[in-house]
Design a protein around this motif. Structure first.
Motif, PDB file in Angstrom:
ATOM      1  N   ALA A 133       1.008  -1.242  -0.053  1.00  0.00           N
ATOM      2  CA  ALA A 133       0.301   0.288  -0.059  1.00  0.00           C
ATOM      3  C   ALA A 133       0.509   1.406   0.137  1.00  0.00           C
ATOM      4  CB  ALA A 133      -0.895  -0.034   1.327  1.00  0.00           C
ATOM      5  N   CYS A 137       1.031   5.099  -2.312  1.00  0.00           N
ATOM      6  CA  CYS A 137       0.805   5.733  -1.613  1.00  0.00           C
ATOM      7  C   CYS A 137       1.661   7.095  -1.631  1.00  0.00           C
ATOM      8  CB  CYS A 137      -0.061   5.943  -0.359  1.00  0.00           C
ATOM      9  SG  CYS A 137      -1.147   4.934  -0.169  1.00  0.00           S
ATOM     10  N   CYS A 138       3.145   6.588  -1.649  1.00  0.00           N
ATOM     11  CA  CYS A 138       4.359   7.374  -1.232  1.00  0.00           C
ATOM     12  C   CYS A 138       4.918   7.261  -2.593  1.00  0.00           C
ATOM     13  CB  CYS A 138       5.326   6.948  -0.310  1.00  0.00           C
ATOM     14  SG  CYS A 138       4.574   6.599   0.873  1.00  0.00           S
ATOM     15  N   VAL A 160      -2.369   7.561  -4.847  1.00  0.00           N
ATOM     16  CA  VAL A 160      -2.544   7.494  -4.008  1.00  0.00           C
ATOM     17  C   VAL A 160      -4.211   7.038  -3.404  1.00  0.00           C
ATOM     18  CG1 VAL A 160      -2.990   8.690  -1.851  1.00  0.00           C
ATOM     19  CG2 VAL A 160      -1.281   9.197  -3.618  1.00  0.00           C
ATOM     20  N   ALA A 161      -4.743   7.032  -4.536  1.00  0.00           N
ATOM     21  CA  ALA A 161      -6.380   6.462  -4.402  1.00  0.00           C
ATOM     22  C   ALA A 161      -6.246   4.818  -3.950  1.00  0.00           C
ATOM     23  CB  ALA A 161      -7.596   7.094  -5.029  1.00  0.00           C
ATOM     24  N   LEU A 164      -4.470   4.152  -0.188  1.00  0.00           N
ATOM     25  CA  LEU A 164      -5.485   4.420   0.631  1.00  0.00           C
ATOM     26  C   LEU A 164      -6.616   3.263   0.380  1.00  0.00           C
ATOM     27  CD1 LEU A 164      -6.171   8.019   0.830  1.00  0.00           C
ATOM     28  CD2 LEU A 164      -4.629   6.249   2.369  1.00  0.00           C
ATOM     29  N   VAL A 167      -5.032   0.031   1.981  1.00  0.00           N
ATOM     30  CA  VAL A 167      -4.134   0.183   3.280  1.00  0.00           C
ATOM     31  C   VAL A 167      -5.807  -0.319   4.481  1.00  0.00           C
ATOM     32  CG1 VAL A 167      -4.519   2.276   5.423  1.00  0.00           C
ATOM     33  CG2 VAL A 167      -2.576   2.235   3.524  1.00  0.00           C
ATOM     34  N   LEU A 168      -6.552   0.333   3.853  1.00  0.00           N
ATOM     35  CA  LEU A 168      -8.400  -0.055   4.382  1.00  0.00           C
ATOM     36  C   LEU A 168      -8.686  -1.580   4.248  1.00  0.00           C
ATOM     37  CD1 LEU A 168     -10.540   2.732   2.723  1.00  0.00           C
ATOM     38  CD2 LEU A 168      -8.847   2.770   5.382  1.00  0.00           C
TER      39      LEU A 168
END
Length: 180
Positions: A133, A137-138, A160-161, A164, A167-168
């Motif tokens: 993730a 994102c980075c 990035v979405a 994220l 991540v969720l």
């Protein structure tokens, strides 16, 4: 074995499609170049390759094989008639010399992200999921830090979405596992 060969073929197709997309900015828009230059999707190729394997050793090898297959697909498309290329020995040498560092990077990142994918599959190790993730994102921040900013907001926002969302998913899966 059949699934492994299919994954390698899909990785090669991904590499070819990435090169094809980047070369079509005049048709689909300049955003295609920015999308084609993203690195994190290449890491996810190895992550999913490793995730598909039942042992860590196989995951490491499969991550490397799929990463190198994706590079081979990219290079094959670069030298293809679809791209208007005339294949010559000098052209092949030039491509390999100019792209050699990517192969070296793939020999490091492919096995590493293959192993990370395996860790996620086998143990639902939240750190492994988070590594994938964070790569998404980075990456726009890494581009900005090196002066190679992703110019189209929609491209970096989509990456990035996706990071994220991953991540969720990792958080939900980790909490679900802890509750079980």
């Amino acid at each position: 074995m059949r699934r492994s060969l299919a994954a390698i073929a899909l990785a090669a197709a991904f590499g070819g499609a990435d090169q094809f997309l980047g070369a079509r900015s005049w048709v689909v828009g300049s955003w295609a170049v920015d999308a084609s230059l993203l690195s994190a999707p290449w890491l996810l190729i190895a992550f999913f390759a490793g995730w598909s394997q039942r042992t860590a050793k196989r995951a490491v090898g499969h991550g490397a094989a799929c990463t190198l297959a994706a590079l081979a697909g990219y290079w094959a498309m670069t030298l293809s008639p679809v791209e208007g290329a005339v294949v010559t020995a000098a052209g092949i040498r030039g491509l390999l010399a100019g792209q050699g560092l990517y192969a070296v990077g793939g020999l490091v990142s492919g096995p590493l992200f293959g192993w990370i994918g395996y860790r996620w599959r086998a143990q639902r190790d939240w750190r492994a999921g988070l590594a994938a993730a964070l790569a998404l994102c980075c990456e726009p921040l890494a581009h900005a830090a090196t002066g190679a900013t992703v110019r189209f907001d929609a491209v970096w926002a989509a990456e990035v979405a996706a990071g994220l969302a991953l991540v969720l998913y990792v958080a939900a899966a980790t909490l679900r596992r802890a509750a079980a």
